[in-house]
Design an enzyme around this catalytic site. Structure first.
Site, PDB file in Angstrom:
ATOM      1  N   ARG A 190      29.698   1.503   6.997  1.00  0.00           N
ATOM      2  CA  ARG A 190      30.571   2.244   5.988  1.00  0.00           C
ATOM      3  C   ARG A 190      30.129   2.396   4.463  1.00  0.00           C
ATOM      4  O   ARG A 190      30.589   3.078   3.775  1.00  0.00           O
ATOM      5  CB  ARG A 190      31.861   1.271   6.090  1.00  0.00           C
ATOM      6  CG  ARG A 190      32.624   1.544   7.272  1.00  0.00           C
ATOM      7  CD  ARG A 190      33.696   0.471   7.565  1.00  0.00           C
ATOM      8  NE  ARG A 190      32.947  -0.900   7.153  1.00  0.00           N
ATOM      9  CZ  ARG A 190      33.834  -2.007   7.129  1.00  0.00           C
ATOM     10  NH1 ARG A 190      35.064  -1.894   7.597  1.00  0.00           N
ATOM     11  NH2 ARG A 190      33.097  -3.153   7.078  1.00  0.00           N
TER      12      ARG A 190
ATOM     13  N   HIS B  91      17.772 -10.098  24.107  1.00  0.00           N
ATOM     14  CA  HIS B  91      16.221  -9.706  23.440  1.00  0.00           C
ATOM     15  C   HIS B  91      15.360 -11.045  24.089  1.00  0.00           C
ATOM     16  O   HIS B  91      14.137 -10.987  23.973  1.00  0.00           O
ATOM     17  CB  HIS B  91      16.562 -10.357  21.678  1.00  0.00           C
ATOM     18  CG  HIS B  91      16.862 -11.681  21.526  1.00  0.00           C
ATOM     19  ND1 HIS B  91      18.214 -11.974  21.416  1.00  0.00           N
ATOM     20  CD2 HIS B  91      16.267 -12.658  21.296  1.00  0.00           C
ATOM     21  CE1 HIS B  91      18.538 -13.203  20.883  1.00  0.00           C
ATOM     22  NE2 HIS B  91      17.295 -13.573  20.975  1.00  0.00           N
TER      23      HIS B  91
ATOM     24  N   LYS C  22      23.031 -26.884  20.195  1.00  0.00           N
ATOM     25  CA  LYS C  22      22.950 -26.695  18.582  1.00  0.00           C
ATOM     26  C   LYS C  22      22.841 -28.200  17.993  1.00  0.00           C
ATOM     27  O   LYS C  22      23.211 -29.315  18.956  1.00  0.00           O
ATOM     28  CB  LYS C  22      24.037 -26.455  18.087  1.00  0.00           C
ATOM     29  CG  LYS C  22      24.510 -24.950  18.506  1.00  0.00           C
ATOM     30  CD  LYS C  22      23.987 -23.772  18.034  1.00  0.00           C
ATOM     31  CE  LYS C  22      24.410 -22.466  18.419  1.00  0.00           C
ATOM     32  NZ  LYS C  22      23.651 -21.308  18.277  1.00  0.00           N
TER      33      LYS C  22
ATOM     34  N   LYS D  90      10.884 -11.129  25.134  1.00  0.00           N
ATOM     35  CA  LYS D  90       9.674 -11.923  24.629  1.00  0.00           C
ATOM     36  C   LYS D  90       8.556 -11.781  25.680  1.00  0.00           C
ATOM     37  O   LYS D  90       8.772 -11.902  26.872  1.00  0.00           O
ATOM     38  CB  LYS D  90      10.489 -13.313  24.778  1.00  0.00           C
ATOM     39  CG  LYS D  90      11.254 -13.650  23.692  1.00  0.00           C
ATOM     40  CD  LYS D  90      11.867 -15.128  23.846  1.00  0.00           C
ATOM     41  CE  LYS D  90      13.106 -15.524  22.800  1.00  0.00           C
ATOM     42  NZ  LYS D  90      12.474 -15.672  21.354  1.00  0.00           N
TER      43      LYS D  90
ATOM     44  N   LYS E   7      24.749  -7.959  22.553  1.00  0.00           N
ATOM     45  CA  LYS E   7      25.584  -8.891  22.828  1.00  0.00           C
ATOM     46  C   LYS E   7      26.721  -9.152  21.749  1.00  0.00           C
ATOM     47  O   LYS E   7      26.342  -9.050  20.681  1.00  0.00           O
ATOM     48  CB  LYS E   7      24.871 -10.029  23.266  1.00  0.00           C
ATOM     49  CG  LYS E   7      24.596 -11.084  22.168  1.00  0.00           C
ATOM     50  CD  LYS E   7      23.940 -12.400  22.783  1.00  0.00           C
ATOM     51  CE  LYS E   7      24.181 -13.489  21.775  1.00  0.00           C
ATOM     52  NZ  LYS E   7      23.677 -14.766  22.072  1.00  0.00           N
TER      53      LYS E   7
ATOM     54  N   ASP F  77      27.734 -17.968  25.077  1.00  0.00           N
ATOM     55  CA  ASP F  77      26.706 -17.344  24.090  1.00  0.00           C
ATOM     56  C   ASP F  77      25.314 -17.361  24.648  1.00  0.00           C
ATOM     57  O   ASP F  77      24.737 -16.524  24.195  1.00  0.00           O
ATOM     58  CB  ASP F  77      26.867 -18.126  22.894  1.00  0.00           C
ATOM     59  CG  ASP F  77      26.169 -17.870  21.681  1.00  0.00           C
ATOM     60  OD1 ASP F  77      26.524 -16.714  21.129  1.00  0.00           O
ATOM     61  OD2 ASP F  77      25.479 -18.401  21.134  1.00  0.00           O
TER      62      ASP F  77
ATOM     63  N   GLU G 131      18.096 -25.894  19.859  1.00  0.00           N
ATOM     64  CA  GLU G 131      18.241 -25.536  18.565  1.00  0.00           C
ATOM     65  C   GLU G 131      18.335 -26.741  17.812  1.00  0.00           C
ATOM     66  O   GLU G 131      19.227 -27.779  18.051  1.00  0.00           O
ATOM     67  CB  GLU G 131      19.320 -24.227  18.371  1.00  0.00           C
ATOM     68  CG  GLU G 131      19.049 -22.706  19.222  1.00  0.00           C
ATOM     69  CD  GLU G 131      19.941 -22.140  18.742  1.00  0.00           C
ATOM     70  OE1 GLU G 131      20.031 -21.504  17.947  1.00  0.00           O
ATOM     71  OE2 GLU G 131      20.880 -22.042  19.699  1.00  0.00           O
TER      72      GLU G 131
ATOM     73  N   HIS H  25      21.367 -15.063  28.289  1.00  0.00           N
ATOM     74  CA  HIS H  25      19.792 -15.361  28.151  1.00  0.00           C
ATOM     75  C   HIS H  25      19.430 -16.216  29.413  1.00  0.00           C
ATOM     76  O   HIS H  25      18.481 -15.971  29.980  1.00  0.00           O
ATOM     77  CB  HIS H  25      19.435 -15.783  26.902  1.00  0.00           C
ATOM     78  CG  HIS H  25      20.042 -15.214  25.774  1.00  0.00           C
ATOM     79  ND1 HIS H  25      19.977 -14.042  25.458  1.00  0.00           N
ATOM     80  CD2 HIS H  25      20.845 -15.571  24.783  1.00  0.00           C
ATOM     81  CE1 HIS H  25      20.455 -13.428  24.327  1.00  0.00           C
ATOM     82  NE2 HIS H  25      21.108 -14.389  23.781  1.00  0.00           N
TER      83      HIS H  25
END
Ligand SMILES: NC(=O)c1ccc[n+]([C@@H]2O[C@H](COP(=O)([O-])OP(=O)(O)OC[C@H]3O[C@@H](n4cnc5c(N)ncnc54)[C@H](OP(=O)(O)O)[C@@H]3O)[C@@H](O)[C@H]2O)c1
Length: 484
Positions: free
Chosen positions: A51, A178, A331, A182, A148, A235, A216, A240
């Protein structure tokens, strides 16, 4: 060892959402790296659309900045950069307001490969797909790339598939994951199907269990509100980790061909047993290490969304009956690492008196950091002290094994975008795979909701909730240490 870079056919790639985070951090830098590698043909064009009221010159200036920030300085050749920037155009287009389509139509060429990357919020996917057809922009061979999340449950994924199918054939739809781009993930297929060594052992008779870890160190930080509507299962696991599990568990496809590979992955997803309550541990990180806790990050003090999940999963078929797959992701954990570890069973009989040093063979496939493959094998401990056993790694870091080529592997996004241009869907999810994955995931979430289950707190910088350790301990197994 130099990999061959084969230029792709001339193309027009339209990036919807070109001013956004994904386009700026991954897509534009990735395309530039492909340009440096010599893979972009001279008449390839990239058209940004969003936009924001930008001229093409302003968009190029934006691209220049993001390339400076996200591409290795060693690759930043001034002449190549100017050449790359000269291929960029920009169109101000508001999908919802329906403005800007004509300007786009005047730029997109009908006689080259057309790819439309939907790097925008999924609510816009339907309008984009419809607009491309209604405005007569997408030719019969056009491809669309969708990001996603692909739905948040089975019903929404089915609705999204139906919306896209109203405007594009399945062979034109590239659902990106993604992880599949890899290097190591593709190498998993090479290791399994290009060597005679592993496949005979690749079953419940010889494999004790499989662990898949995606850990992570970061929290949900700035995207807390978005993440809180999703959680680790939606998620990471549904997409994945499910894809990784499929590549380990699938039967050999008859050919390395998009539908042959995806048919085999689909069979694995359909063979997943429902997961019982006792096979799942969910967690939320606490404040610590100078960072806020999950509830604060999410801006929702009563959130019951998980920032960590561990599951024990069974694939109900002949090959895998009795071999559990343990999946965990979270996480604010101890280290940032992604790996698949395949632990083999003990030999049926030990001929050595001193079996104390004996450890299982483990094949570790590292996705990050330092992509590579490591096989732990037993040898004799060196020296004259008799036949004592010791475990050593046969380690193949791609960076070391393949020299400069291994250290400079294409990022997953750039590899996948080139696959889109080539028209190769092997590393993209098919609609039925995504739906099957949601069909397995939905009852898990429904169970939490019906019972009012809440995630357990875990310390920031730890390996996750205590109960996750128990998930393995009660089977007489241990998680691998989370470390870089
Ligand atoms: N960021 C990541 O690392 C990541 C990773 C995996 C998946 N994804 C997915 O990729 C997609 C994009 O994510 P993102 O993080 O890049 O989002 P973002 O930073 O919010 O960017 C959204 C983009 O959409 C454009 N946009 C918004 N409304 C529009 C409209 N009505 N018409 C045309 N353009 C519009 C925005 O630009 P204007 O404001 O100028 O219109 C912006 O360029 C999402 O589906 C996301 O889930 C992102």
């Amino acid at each position: 060892m130099v990999s061959r870079v084969i230029p792709v056919d001339p193309f027009d790639l339209v990036i919807f959402g070109a001013t956004g985070d994904l386009a700026q951090r991954k897509i534009l830098p990735g395309l530039f790296r492909r340009h440096v590698a010599g893979q972009m043909p001279t008449d390839a064009r990239v058209i940004g659309a969003a936009r924001s009221d930008l001229s093409s010159a302003e968009f190029r200036a934006m691209a220049r900045e993001t390339i400076a920030a996200h591409v290795d300085p060693a690759l930043q050749d001034a002449a190549l950069l100017e050449d790359f920037l000269s291929r960029l155009d920009y169109v101000a287009l508001d999908v919802q307001a329906g403005t800007g389509w004509e300007a786009l139509r005047s730029l997109v060429r009908p006689d080259v490969v057309q790819a439309f990357y939907f790097s925008v919020a999924p609510v816009l996917f339907g309008d984009l797909a419809e607009g491309l057809q209604a405005q007569g922009i997408a030719g019969p061979g056009a491809r669309i790339v969708v990001e996603k999340p692909f739905g948040r449950d089975l019903a929404s994924a089915q609705a999204l598939n139906a919306t896209l199918a109203a405007h594009f054939e399945e062979s034109q739809i590239y659902r990106i994951d993604h992880y599949l781009g890899k290097e190591t993930v593709q190498n998993l297929m090479a290791v399994r199907f290009a060597n005679i060594l592993f496949e005979p052992l690749w079953n419940a008779q010889y494999i004790d269990h499989v662990q898949i870890t995606v850990a992570e160190t970061v929290g949900v930080g700035g995207r807390g509100a978005y993440y809180d509507r999703s959680g680790a299962l939606r998620d990471m696991v549904q997409n994945h980790m499910m894809q990784l599990l499929c590549l380990i568990a699938m039967e050999p496809p008859w050919h390395f061909d998009p539908d042959a590979v995806r048919d085999e992955k689909l069979k694995v997803i359909r063979a997943l047993q429902p997961v019982g309550r006792g096979d799942i541990v969910r967690g939320q990180y606490l404040a610590g290490g100078g960072g806020p806790g999950y509830l604060e990050d999410a801006g929702n003090p009563s959130s019951d969304t998980e920032s960590y999940i561990a599951l024990r999963v069974h694939v109900a078929n002949w090959r895998w009956k009795g071999t559990p797959f343990y999946l965990r992701t979270g996480k604010r954990l101890r280290a940032r690492t992604s790996e698949i570890a395949i632990t083999f069973k003990e030999p049926p009989h030990s001929i050595f008196d001193d079996a104390r040093g004996w450890r299982e063979n483990v094949l570790v496939i590292r996705l990050q950091p330092n992509e590579g493959i490591n096989l732990k094998v037993m040898i004799k401990e060196p020296g004259p002290g008799g036949m004592r056993l010791v475990q050593v790694p046969l380690d193949m870091s791609f960076a070391t094994a393949l020299g400069a080529e291994g250290a400079d592997m294409p990022d997953a996004y750039e590899r996948l975008i080139m696959d889109v241009i080539r028209g190769n869907q092997t590393l993209f999810m098919r609609g039925d795979e995504v739906e099957a994955a949601w069909a397995w995931t939905d009852p898990i979430i429904a169970g939490w909701q019906a019972r009012g289950d809440r995630p357990q707190p875990y310390d920031a910088g730890s390996s996750g909730p205590e109960d996750a350790l128990m998930l393995m301990h009660r089977d007489g197994r241990r998680w691998r240490e989370i470390r870089e």
